[in-house]
Design a protein around this motif. Structure first.
Motif, PDB file in Angstrom:
ATOM      1  N   GLU A  80      -5.575   2.073  -3.575  1.00 51.82           N
ATOM      2  CA  GLU A  80      -5.771   0.586  -3.725  1.00 51.82           C
ATOM      3  C   GLU A  80      -6.574  -0.062  -2.389  1.00 51.82           C
ATOM      4  O   GLU A  80      -5.506   0.143  -1.418  1.00 51.82           O
ATOM      5  CB  GLU A  80      -4.870   0.043  -4.324  1.00 51.82           C
ATOM      6  CG  GLU A  80      -4.339   0.460  -5.944  1.00 51.82           C
ATOM      7  CD  GLU A  80      -3.240  -0.470  -6.560  1.00 51.82           C
ATOM      8  OE1 GLU A  80      -2.564  -1.297  -5.686  1.00 51.82           O
ATOM      9  OE2 GLU A  80      -3.006  -0.206  -7.588  1.00 51.82           O
ATOM     10  N   ASP A 126     -12.549  -1.466  -7.402  1.00 51.08           N
ATOM     11  CA  ASP A 126     -11.432  -2.034  -6.652  1.00 51.08           C
ATOM     12  C   ASP A 126     -11.366  -3.325  -6.923  1.00 51.08           C
ATOM     13  O   ASP A 126     -10.398  -4.028  -7.185  1.00 51.08           O
ATOM     14  CB  ASP A 126     -11.591  -1.753  -5.293  1.00 51.08           C
ATOM     15  CG  ASP A 126     -11.388  -0.155  -5.189  1.00 51.08           C
ATOM     16  OD1 ASP A 126     -10.695   0.526  -5.817  1.00 51.08           O
ATOM     17  OD2 ASP A 126     -11.951   0.234  -4.335  1.00 51.08           O
ATOM     18  N   GLN A 145       0.746  -1.208  -0.054  1.00 53.37           N
ATOM     19  CA  GLN A 145      -0.177   0.063  -0.146  1.00 53.37           C
ATOM     20  C   GLN A 145       0.715   1.199   0.004  1.00 53.37           C
ATOM     21  O   GLN A 145       0.211   2.294  -0.476  1.00 53.37           O
ATOM     22  CB  GLN A 145      -1.050   0.189   1.237  1.00 53.37           C
ATOM     23  CG  GLN A 145      -1.968  -0.957   1.282  1.00 53.37           C
ATOM     24  CD  GLN A 145      -2.880  -1.028  -0.084  1.00 53.37           C
ATOM     25  OE1 GLN A 145      -2.779  -1.431  -1.015  1.00 53.37           O
ATOM     26  NE2 GLN A 145      -4.134  -0.250   0.310  1.00 53.37           N
TER      27      GLN A 145
END
Length: 348
Positions: free
Chosen positions: A307, A339, A301
């Motif tokens: 995301e 997503d 991340q």
């Protein structure tokens, strides 16, 4: 048929309707024979219907309705995500319940127990059938005619039920009254009903994606380009109509099985279960490798803060039987549909 059905429903509507009609005819016919068997078990053939038998009948119906309530509570959204799977197994459970009813004359003293279990199965089956009906019917519509399509499906089922009932009555009237003769007639009716329902579901298109449909949709599209980079071949993406013809709906697909060349893909696996996927189960080494994999997935991340998904990989063989291991995929609690599609594409 729905009004202007040649233009208002998809081409799959006609074959689906034909096979569903056959399924309903033979299912109704087998139901008549099972009811006849239950009446034998209650002593109706001897010209009496004791009060105790009537009470037993009411109690078994009550248990059946309770079973339907519990099932609806537990299953919930699966009616939308896997309507074909639910529809298929609802008819299997319906026929299993009918089989139980057929066996009551062999053990009439267990009428209440067998009748209650059979009624639980029947109520669960009918609930699942009606719950998936809207999802299946909606995908046949080309215009805003869901009500018309649903109404016509109801009239088709009624016509099939009347024909099946008449068939069952005719067969039952020609029997010599023995339990074994009824069973001989019942078996082919039940099997044809199940077979016709199975065939019809190949014509039911589900436009939403679950793991199996996503794999079929984009599985051939994820390729390695000439420059060695991963790419998506848009021409290899399948349409929902193509996916429906090969979709696995008899069983629920919880992971993509590894092959000789590729790892599998496991979605939303509970973290405390991941270590058990490895061959050296419960070992400290397995737990350490899983912990490192999960930490690495979360640390990704840093480079992509927007995301809402996490991807990890365990290279060793797993419980699913591949030397290539598994790719593990998890979604953040704020993950959108976009997503999830992006995460699955990247996992592929």
């Amino acid at each position: 048929m729905p009004a202007d059905y040649k233009n208002t429903v998809t081409p799959e509507y006609i074959p689906y309707t034909k096979w569903q009609f056959i399924h309903n005819v033979f299912g109704a016919a087998s139901g008549v024979l099972s009811t006849q068997a239950m009446l034998y078990a209650m002593g109706l053939g001897a010209g009496s219907l004791p009060l105790s038998a009537a009470i037993n009948w009411v109690i078994k119906d009550g248990f059946g309705q309770l079973g339907g309530v519990v099932y609806a509570t537990l299953v919930g959204q699966r009616f939308d995500s896997d309507p074909k799977h639910q529809r298929f197994w609802s008819t299997v459970w319906l026929q299993c319940a009918t089989w139980l009813e057929m066996l009551t004359p062999l053990v009439p003293h267990l009428f209440l127990v067998i009748g209650s279990v059979a009624n639980v199965g029947k109520n669960i089956s009918w609930l699942a059938i009606f719950a998936t009906k809207a999802s299946v019917n909606r995908n046949f519509c080309r215009k805003e005619n869901l009500g018309d399509v649903t109404a016509k499906f109801g009239s088709q089922a009624t016509a099939a039920g009347l024909l099946g009932t008449a068939t069952g009555v005719l067969i039952g009237a020609t029997m010599d009254g023995s339990m074994y003769t009824l069973l001989i007639a019942f078996v082919p009716l039940s099997l044809i009903s199940l077979w016709a329902n199975h065939i019809s579901l190949f014509y039911a298109i589900t436009p939403s994606l679950n793991l199996e449909r996503a794999r079929l949709l984009v599985g051939d599209g994820a390729i390695t380009a000439v420059d060695g980079k991963l790419a998506l071949d848009a021409n290899a993406i399948k349409a929902p109509r193509e996916v429906a013809k090969t979709e696995e709906f008899v069983r629920q697909v919880h992971h993509i099985t590894p092959t000789a060349d590729l790892p599998g893909i496991v979605v939303s696996r509970r973290l405390d279960k991941v270590a058990h996927d490895m061959p050296a189960r419960r070992s400290q080494e397995s737990q350490d490798r899983v912990a490192h994999m999960v930490a690495s997935a979360i640390e990704q991340q840093t480079g992509a803060p927007n995301e809402n998904y996490y991807i990890g990989y365990l290279p060793e063989s797993t419980a699913y039987g591949s030397k290539n291991g598994n790719v593990y995929l998890w979604f953040g609690d704020k993950a959108s549909n976009s997503d999830m599609l992006l995460a699955f594409y990247n996992a592929m």
